[in-house]
Enzyme design. Structure first.
Site, PDB file in Angstrom:
ATOM      1  N   HIS A   1      19.503  18.981  -4.051  1.00  0.00           N
ATOM      2  CA  HIS A   1      19.015  18.463  -2.761  1.00  0.00           C
ATOM      3  C   HIS A   1      20.179  17.957  -1.906  1.00  0.00           C
ATOM      4  CE1 HIS A   1      18.074  14.637  -5.314  1.00  0.00           C
ATOM      5  NE2 HIS A   1      19.294  14.549  -4.831  1.00  0.00           N
TER       6      HIS A   1
ATOM      7  N   HIS B   1      18.536   7.607  -2.321  1.00  0.00           N
ATOM      8  CA  HIS B   1      19.989   7.397  -2.234  1.00  0.00           C
ATOM      9  C   HIS B   1      20.266   6.171  -1.383  1.00  0.00           C
ATOM     10  CE1 HIS B   1      19.316  11.687  -2.977  1.00  0.00           C
ATOM     11  NE2 HIS B   1      20.494  11.727  -3.553  1.00  0.00           N
TER      12      HIS B   1
ATOM     13  N   HIS C   1      28.160  17.697 -10.278  1.00  0.00           N
ATOM     14  CA  HIS C   1      28.903  17.254  -9.093  1.00  0.00           C
ATOM     15  C   HIS C   1      29.358  15.811  -9.270  1.00  0.00           C
ATOM     16  CE1 HIS C   1      24.869  15.758  -8.039  1.00  0.00           C
ATOM     17  NE2 HIS C   1      25.275  15.223  -6.903  1.00  0.00           N
TER      18      HIS C   1
ATOM     19  N   GLU D   1      21.767  13.329 -12.159  1.00  0.00           N
ATOM     20  CA  GLU D   1      20.504  13.632 -11.459  1.00  0.00           C
ATOM     21  C   GLU D   1      19.674  14.669 -12.206  1.00  0.00           C
ATOM     22  OE1 GLU D   1      21.776  12.895  -6.789  1.00  0.00           O
ATOM     23  OE2 GLU D   1      21.601  14.931  -7.512  1.00  0.00           O
TER      24      GLU D   1
END
Lengths: 129, 280
Positions: B12, B59, B193, B240
């Site tokens: 996302h 976030h 990431h 995540e």
């Protein structure tokens, strides 16, 4: 502070633990305040004045003023909160990542297009792998 | 009775949302990323669910450090799009399914998953980018959405096993809902990431490909991976991926993979995307 953990063995990485969350509480709450347009405007007009409204340490304030994101993380900042600062500046996550790796945004983008930073040598300091 | 018919997983990345919002999806940089979603857009148009249970992480948009729930469910009639520092994304309001969401909250809590109930929840790119990837730029989203937010911002995040078991509990809750609804479950975030520090830009394609194989065929073996291994092998934000386990647990034991896509990079991130058919 707690004892060093295996997390400290991961190169170039600061894990946002509950202790760091305590350390950076006000810094990160300041960052979230920039989600309101009127606060972004006040911050842009006089960054020091706006920062002085928050109970931050001098090192935390200086890290924000310098846009030194590694320093901000060392002072308890979390990247998703700090993102509100660089979003206010019109900068992207790529710009911020380049800032933290000491690369230019162009160099950083080129590294990502070439497949990103390799895991080789970047998993463990003590095991050198 | 309500049915869980399929699952979607996708990264996302906020820059993917920005590329859609700015009409840049055909650029040399972005075209190979969005090509991976063309099949999925056709598939979902032909297999439109009534409700998507969308597992994502906030976030630092709705949840500040004042209150940080490990699991939370949105029970409101609608969810506003958050201003993440550059104004809200120009996307439609997200309409929920309050009755099913309340039912899931009740059932999962009585099933010993202590999920936080949110009657107001502003949703950020973690939730809206997956909707844009699958539905493009409609006037209104064509599905109701039940947000399920997972803390992945502050350590300790829930374990992958806990997420997997919560997914199973959500499945039991949906299957006991007394209305004929077609429900999909989406797991978002990942893949490898890292957005912070000198190791930013970390990508581990070998880890990602193995994860894509096993989340489909052998989630039981994959769920043993702990926090340290995610941090080392998938980057500090790669954790995540635990959210994909909620989707996988909710789909039941056997699934059929309809579509798989992987690409490096989107901004700082390895993009992974699966479409799964629930066979049970």
């Amino acid at each position: 502070m707690s004892e060093p953990t295996d997390f400290d063995d991961i190169p170039g990485t600061t894990v946002f633990t509950t202790q760091r969350s305590r350390q950076g509480f006000h810094l990160n709450q300041f960052c979230m305040s920039l989600m309101k347009p009127e606060n972004r405007e006040r911050f842009r007009q006089d960054e020091q004045l706006y920062l002085d409204e928050w109970p931050l340490s001098d090192a935390q304030k200086q890290a924000v003023l310098d846009r030194d994101y590694n320093a901000a993380i060392a002072e308890g900042g979390n990247i998703y909160f700090l993102a509100k600062i660089f979003a206010t500046d019109g900068k992207s996550f790529v710009d911020a990542a380049a800032n933290m790796t000491g690369m230019t945004p162009e160099e950083y983008r080129a590294m990502m297009i070439a497949g990103g930073r390799s895991p080789e040598g970047n998993r463990s300091i003590k095991e050198g792998r | 009775m309500a049915r869980i018919t399929g699952g979607v997983t996708t990264s996302h990345v906020p820059a993917m949302g920005a590329a859609i919002d700015r009409g840049e999806t055909k650029s040399d940089y972005w075209a190979p990323v969005f090509a991976g979603y063309e099949w999925s857009k056709k598939w979902i148009a032909e297999n439109l669910p009534d409700v998507v249970i969308l597992v994502y992480n906030d976030h630092a948009s709705n949840f500040s450090l004042e209150v940080l729930p490990t699991f939370a469910i949105g029970c409101a009639e609608y969810f506003e799009v958050a201003d993440e520092g550059f104004g809200p994304r120009p996307v439609p309001l997200v309409y929920g399914h309050a009755d099913l969401a309340c039912h899931i909250a009740e059932k999962t809590i009585l099933d010993e998953f202590d999920i936080t109930i949110c009657n107001k929840l502003d949703v950020d790119h973690g939730l809206t980018v997956p909707l844009s990837l699958l539905f493009g730029q409609p006037e209104a989203w064509p599905v109701r959405v039940i947000p399920v937010a997972v803390n992945v911002v502050e350590y300790p995040q829930p374990t992958a096993n806990r997420c997997y078991e919560l997914g199973k509990s959500i499945r039991r809750a949906v299957l006991s809902y007394n209305e004929d609804l077609n429900v999909q479950v989406w797991g978002t975030g990942g893949m490898s990431h890292q957005l912070q520090g000198a190791r930013a830009g970390f990508i581990n394609s070998a880890f990602d490909h193995d994860f894509l194989d096993r989340i489909v065929a052998d989630p039981e073996s994959l769920k043993q991976i702990g926090h340290l291994e995610y941090l080392r092998e998938a980057g500090s934000e790669g954790i995540e991926l635990i959210m994909w386990f909620i989707m996988r647990g909710a789909l039941g034991e056997n699934v059929h993979q309809l579509h798989r896509f992987y690409h490096v990079p989107a901004s700082n991130t390895a993009v992974g995307h699966l479409v799964l058919d629930a066979l049970n």
